[in-house]
Motif scaffolding. Structure first.
Motif: not given
Length: 297
Positions: A145-151, A161-168, A267-281
């Motif tokens: 998943g693409f998530v914002a830290l912390p996990t 990626r590190v994002e700045q907050l801006i106005s729209a 801080s935007i991060a890729l996150a995954w379960r630490s014990d996920n055994p999937s070789a494809a992942l």
């Protein structure tokens, strides 16, 4: 009928010469001749007409050639598939994403996987906000998943990626004439925000930015994703606090302006379960290190 017998048959049928066929198979000629005799005995047909000067296929041999080629090709493909699966190059990886931060990163990742790991299917699941993504990763119903830290505990992550907050703001709004906006100047504005119940880190960060300067934003409408949110802003319904990546969404009648003061970053991060055994992942994660490198501090 053995594969090595079929391999010998195809080599002789294509070379029409036992010596050249044996050399092609890196073997001596007598064992190759034995392969052909065993195959003929197994099928109870004569596959070649032979004399001291020439070799040619019989009608039975000619009818066997294409099926034999297909069998060998399918066997080779099956071998490649098994070896690739063992190396993590075959499988399905579910990816959750939401918001503008993933709109640039996700296409780079999917194109790289399609090119470099064609045996892996990425199953993309949109509108999966950080809170929901982390819960599903923990439960094992989402691989990445693409998530914002912390996990949270049991989840590994890598910042992409590190994002700045801006106005729209609507381009007709008086604040659109400004080069930058202080968050406090939005205290009396109507806000458009992401849903409160989906775990949007952008919403949480925006709310905290407002609280930090002394007001709770008046949210008059929610939108399920960045495109819809900016459409509503462009329609003049309200203003919004978004991440800097939202500027890559070309939306008419919306003006993006930087915020002044102590503006939160995400801080935007890729996150995954630490014990996920999937070789494809883990194959996807290795590739992601190249196409989505960690930004410098």
């Amino acid at each position: 009928m053995e594969f090595r017998h079929l391999e010998g048959f195809v080599a002789v049928a294509e070379e029409l010469h036992f010596g050249r066929a044996a050399a092609r198979l890196h073997m001596a000629q007598p064992p190759l001749s034995q392969y052909i005799r065993l195959l003929e005995r197994d099928l109870d047909v004569k596959l070649f007409e032979r004399n001291t000067r020439s070799v040619r296929l019989t009608a039975a041999g000619d009818s066997l050639l294409e099926p034999a080629r297909r069998v060998l090709a399918e066997a080779a493909a099956a071998r490649r598939t098994v070896l690739a699966a063992n190396g993590g190059e075959v499988g399905r990886v579910t990816v959750g994403f939401a918001g503008a931060s993933s709109y640039g990163a996700l296409p780079r990742l999917t194109r790289a996987v399609t090119s470099e790991l064609p045996g892996i299917e990425l199953v993309l699941q949109g509108q999966t906000y950080s809170g929901e993504a982390l819960s599903r990763i923990s439960e094992g119903t989402l691989d990445l998943g693409f998530v914002a830290l912390p996990t949270r505990g049991g989840i590994s992550s890598r910042v992409v990626r590190v994002e700045q907050l801006i106005s729209a703001v609507p381009d007709t709004h008086p604040l659109a004439e400004r080069s930058s906006i202080d968050v406090a100047e939005l205290a009396d504005e109507r806000f458009v925000a992401f849903p409160a119940t989906r775990g949007s880190a952008v919403r949480d960060t925006a709310m905290q930015a407002c609280l930090n300067v002394g007001f709770s934003p008046m949210i008059t409408q929610e939108a399920p994703d960045a495109y819809n949110l900016l459409t509503v802003v462009g329609a003049g319904v309200g203003v919004a606090l978004v991440v800097s990546s939202a500027q890559n969404i070309h939306m008419e009648h919306v003006a993006f302006r930087p915020l002044t003061g102590d503006v939160p970053t995400m801080s935007i991060a890729l996150a995954w379960r630490s014990d996920n055994p999937s070789a494809a992942l883990h194959s996807v994660l290795r590739l992601a290190e190249d196409v989505l490198p960690t930004p410098p501090n």
